[in-house]
Design an enzyme around this catalytic site. Structure first.
Site, PDB file in Angstrom:
ATOM      1  N   ASP A   1       0.850  -1.189   0.000  1.00 43.63           N
ATOM      2  CA  ASP A   1       0.000   0.000   0.000  1.00 43.63           C
ATOM      3  C   ASP A   1       0.884   1.237   0.000  1.00 43.63           C
ATOM      4  OD1 ASP A   1      -1.901   2.159   0.885  1.00 43.63           O
ATOM      5  OD2 ASP A   1      -3.258   0.447   1.108  1.00 43.63           O
TER       6      ASP A   1
ATOM      7  N   ALA B   1      -7.241   1.347  -6.050  1.00 38.03           N
ATOM      8  CA  ALA B   1      -7.717   2.226  -7.126  1.00 38.03           C
ATOM      9  C   ALA B   1      -8.419   3.426  -6.514  1.00 38.03           C
ATOM     10  CB  ALA B   1      -8.676   1.476  -8.050  1.00 38.03           C
TER      11      ALA B   1
ATOM     12  N   SER C   1     -16.783  -2.626  -9.677  1.00 39.34           N
ATOM     13  CA  SER C   1     -17.811  -1.718  -9.170  1.00 39.34           C
ATOM     14  C   SER C   1     -19.089  -1.779  -9.988  1.00 39.34           C
ATOM     15  CB  SER C   1     -17.274  -0.285  -9.197  1.00 39.34           C
ATOM     16  OG  SER C   1     -18.292   0.651  -8.907  1.00 39.34           O
TER      17      SER C   1
ATOM     18  N   TYR D   1     -14.690   7.153 -13.270  1.00 41.38           N
ATOM     19  CA  TYR D   1     -14.405   6.069 -12.325  1.00 41.38           C
ATOM     20  C   TYR D   1     -14.965   4.748 -12.844  1.00 41.38           C
ATOM     21  CZ  TYR D   1     -15.155   2.963  -8.377  1.00 41.38           C
ATOM     22  OH  TYR D   1     -15.208   1.862  -7.560  1.00 41.38           O
TER      23      TYR D   1
ATOM     24  N   HIS E   1     -18.800   9.305   1.495  1.00 39.97           N
ATOM     25  CA  HIS E   1     -19.828   8.271   1.550  1.00 39.97           C
ATOM     26  C   HIS E   1     -20.955   8.654   2.505  1.00 39.97           C
ATOM     27  CE1 HIS E   1     -16.652   5.143   0.094  1.00 39.97           C
ATOM     28  NE2 HIS E   1     -17.125   5.896  -0.873  1.00 39.97           N
TER      29      HIS E   1
ATOM     30  N   ARG F   1     -29.690   3.171  -3.397  1.00 41.36           N
ATOM     31  CA  ARG F   1     -28.510   2.322  -3.488  1.00 41.36           C
ATOM     32  C   ARG F   1     -28.713   1.024  -2.705  1.00 41.36           C
ATOM     33  NH1 ARG F   1     -27.814   5.323  -6.976  1.00 41.36           N
ATOM     34  NH2 ARG F   1     -26.041   6.683  -7.454  1.00 41.36           N
TER      35      ARG F   1
END
Length: 330
Positions: free
Chosen positions: A31, A75, A117, A141, A189, A221
């Site tokens: 990372d 990502a 995604s 994205y 979020h 969602r």
């Protein structure tokens, strides 16, 4: 099994590391810590700080550590930012995938689980969304994730690198013990922003858009709890290694909740009245995204434990209450 988790200090990646360790795997993490947190990484995992685009480094780790499989979470993932800075997303996400596949081919590592995604679907013509729903992303994205899937498919044909692309819907919640969770800066979020507002009492929570084609005008969602999501990753890895075939799966609960319904659920879970203001739409947001995850449940035997959104929010609330400032390492 030796697994390299790229992006393993991030929100979802850190939960993957923890569960892989718990299952007795030998886990390594790569990372760059651009957005991740070193404190989130399970101490039993070996940590390397570095960038996925450093092909030499990734290849060296894969060879030297004799890695069996890779999980890729590294990502950029913010839809509004991708609309404003598309080149940043194409550079990091697509170039990163190419670099990783080159390194895997160099080191003869043939199994990859990829964090894809639901943004790849764009605005679907019908719900729920199956894996056969056409891919038609409406933001950079989502387009990068689609491109990454296509690149993996060609790498499979050319080099035999098998992949499983897991198309997430909205990931939420935290570890059931409240020890690791979601900590982004800035936070975009919905659920963490609601809960942060509940803790601060500042009344600054904003819902973006009330003119969508939904039951109450706000986005709808499908929320999947992060530990359930990781269960699917591990099942997918085992299935891929057993069958030696590439595949794609949706990960969601098949239940759609509007932003206002999530707010009401958060009020119920926290016992706090959370005021809000209504703001304009954000760029690149579809009206509704709801998954059909029948394939994952049938083929992988995936059984989410948190199908009720109240339960998902309760795990997030446990984390935010005990870590009101997140990891405090930035």
């Amino acid at each position: 099994m030796k697994v390299l988790v790229i992006g393993g200090a991030g929100y979802i990646g850190s939960h993957a590391v923890r569960e892989l360790v718990k299952e007795g795997n030998d886990v390594l993490v790569l990372d760059a810590l651009y957005t991740g947190h070193r404190k989130a990484v399970d101490p039993k995992a070996k940590f390397y700080q570095g960038d996925i685009e450093d092909t030499f480094l990734v290849s060296k780790i894969l060879r030297d550590e004799k890695i069996d499989a890779v999980m890729h979470f590294a990502a950029y993932s913010l839809v509004p930012e991708s609309v404003k800075k598309p080149l940043k997303y194409y550079d990091n996400n697509v170039t990163g995938m190419i670099s990783l596949l080159q390194a895997m081919n160099d080191a003869n590592v043939k199994y990859l689980v990829f964090s894809s995604s639901a943004a790849t679907y764009g605005i679907p013509k019908k719900l729920p969304i199956t894996e056969d729903t056409p891919l038609n992303p409406i933001n950079p994205y989502g387009e990068t994730k689609m491109m990454m899937e296509k690149i993996m498919a060609w790498a499979d044909k050319a080099d035999g690198i098998k992949y499983t692309a897991l198309r997430y819907f909205n990931v939420a919640g935290a570890s059931s013990d409240g020890s690791i969770g979601e900590d982004h800066a800035p936070e975009t979020h919905l659920i963490p922003n609601i809960l942060k507002s509940a803790i601060s009492g500042d009344g600054k929570f904003t819902i973006f858009g009330d003119d969508y084609d939904t039951k109450d005008g706000t986005n709808v969602r499908d929320y999947v709890q992060v530990e359930d999501l990781i269960d699917a990753h591990i099942l997918a890895l085992k299935h891929m290694m057993k069958t030696n075939k590439s595949d794609v799966f949706n990960l969601g609960t098949a239940h759609g909740y509007s932003n206002l319904e999530i707010l009401e659920s958060a009020k119920k879970v926290t016992g706090i009245d959370i005021p809000y203001t209504m703001g304009p739409r954000r760029g690149g947001d579809p009206d509704s995204l709801v998954a059909d995850s029948t394939k994952a449940r049938t083929v992988l035997g995936w059984k989410p434990k948190h199908e009720n959104v109240d339960d998902v929010i309760a795990t997030a609330w446990k984390w935010h209450k005990s870590h009101p400032k997140g990891y405090e390492d930035k």
